[in-house]
Design an enzyme around this catalytic site. Structure first.
Site, short mmCIF file in Angstrom:
data_model
loop_
_atom_site.label_atom_id
_atom_site.label_comp_id
_atom_site.label_asym_id
_atom_site.label_seq_id
_atom_site.Cartn_x
_atom_site.Cartn_y
_atom_site.Cartn_z
N SER A 123 0.83 -1.22 0.00
CA SER A 123 0.00 0.00 0.00
C SER A 123 0.86 1.26 0.00
CB SER A 123 -0.95 0.01 1.20
OG SER A 123 -0.23 0.01 2.42
N LYS A 153 3.04 1.98 2.94
CA LYS A 153 3.28 2.39 4.32
C LYS A 153 4.72 2.86 4.55
CE LYS A 153 2.27 -1.62 5.89
NZ LYS A 153 2.07 -2.18 4.54
N SER A 211 -0.13 -4.51 10.63
CA SER A 211 -0.97 -4.54 11.84
C SER A 211 -2.44 -4.74 11.47
CB SER A 211 -0.77 -3.29 12.70
OG SER A 211 -0.86 -2.10 11.97
#
Length: 195
Positions: free
Chosen positions: A34, A36, A104
């Site tokens: 994505s 991050k 996470s």
């Protein structure tokens, strides 16, 4: 247990004042691919260039050393995040702006880390990119391996990702440039008087 918490004479407030910033934990969460770590590093660079005191904790780097004894079962993922939360809270106590980039996947583990810090010190940043975009990027070839069954318990394929319900900030890396993403985070920190 004969363990007593040692009180330090130099407080977090003193360290914060010295560094002219409010310490906090920027928690970048999202699917693999994505963006991050990419966004966290771009934010880190902007903050560093402006004279702020920061540190980046990245999922892959942590698993090479501190958490190399953990696998990818749900139980190990929770322990991985618990340890990261503890390390992050120590860095925040040292007066730093900490940028933690971890998938996470579970809401409960992100809430666990939030609860480790004083109110307002945990800033959840959801790096929102659609699964198909993450798969197209697939910088490490992990989605392809997961689709073939070579990797088990892969988030987004055969393991769940629980999107944040109320993150402080949402960054869509499929719509914004890297520079726009980083500046959006830094702008938010300015509005929150972190910097």
């Amino acid at each position: 247990m004969n363990i007593v918490w040692h009180q330090h004479k130099v407080t977090q407030e003193m360290r914060s004042s010295q560094k002219k910033q409010k310490p906090c934990l920027l928690w970048f969460t999202g699917l693999s691919g994505s963006g991050k770590s990419t966004v966290a590093n771009a934010v880190d660079e902007l903050l560093f260039e402006s004279g702020y005191h920061t540190y980046v904790l990245d999922g892959d780097n942590i698993r090479h050393r501190l958490n190399k004894d953990l696998g990818f079962s749900d139980k190990d993922r929770v322990e991985n995040i618990r340890r990261i939360g503890e390390v992050s809270s120590l860095f925040v106590d040292a007066g730093l702006i900490v940028l933690s980039a971890f998938i996470s996947p579970f809401s409960s583990e992100r809430r666990m880390v939030r609860d480790m810090l004083p109110d307002g010190r945990f800033i959840e940043i959801f790096i929102d990119a659609p699964l198909d975009v993450c798969e197209q990027r697939d910088p490490k070839g992990l989605y392809e391996k997961a689709r073939k069954g070579d990797i088990k318990h892969f988030t987004g394929i055969d393991s769940a990702y629980e999107k944040p319900e109320a993150p402080e900030l949402v960054i869509n890396t499929s719509e914004l440039s890297l520079n726009e993403c980083a500046r959006k985070v830094v702008g938010y920190l300015g509005k929150r008087s972190v910097i």
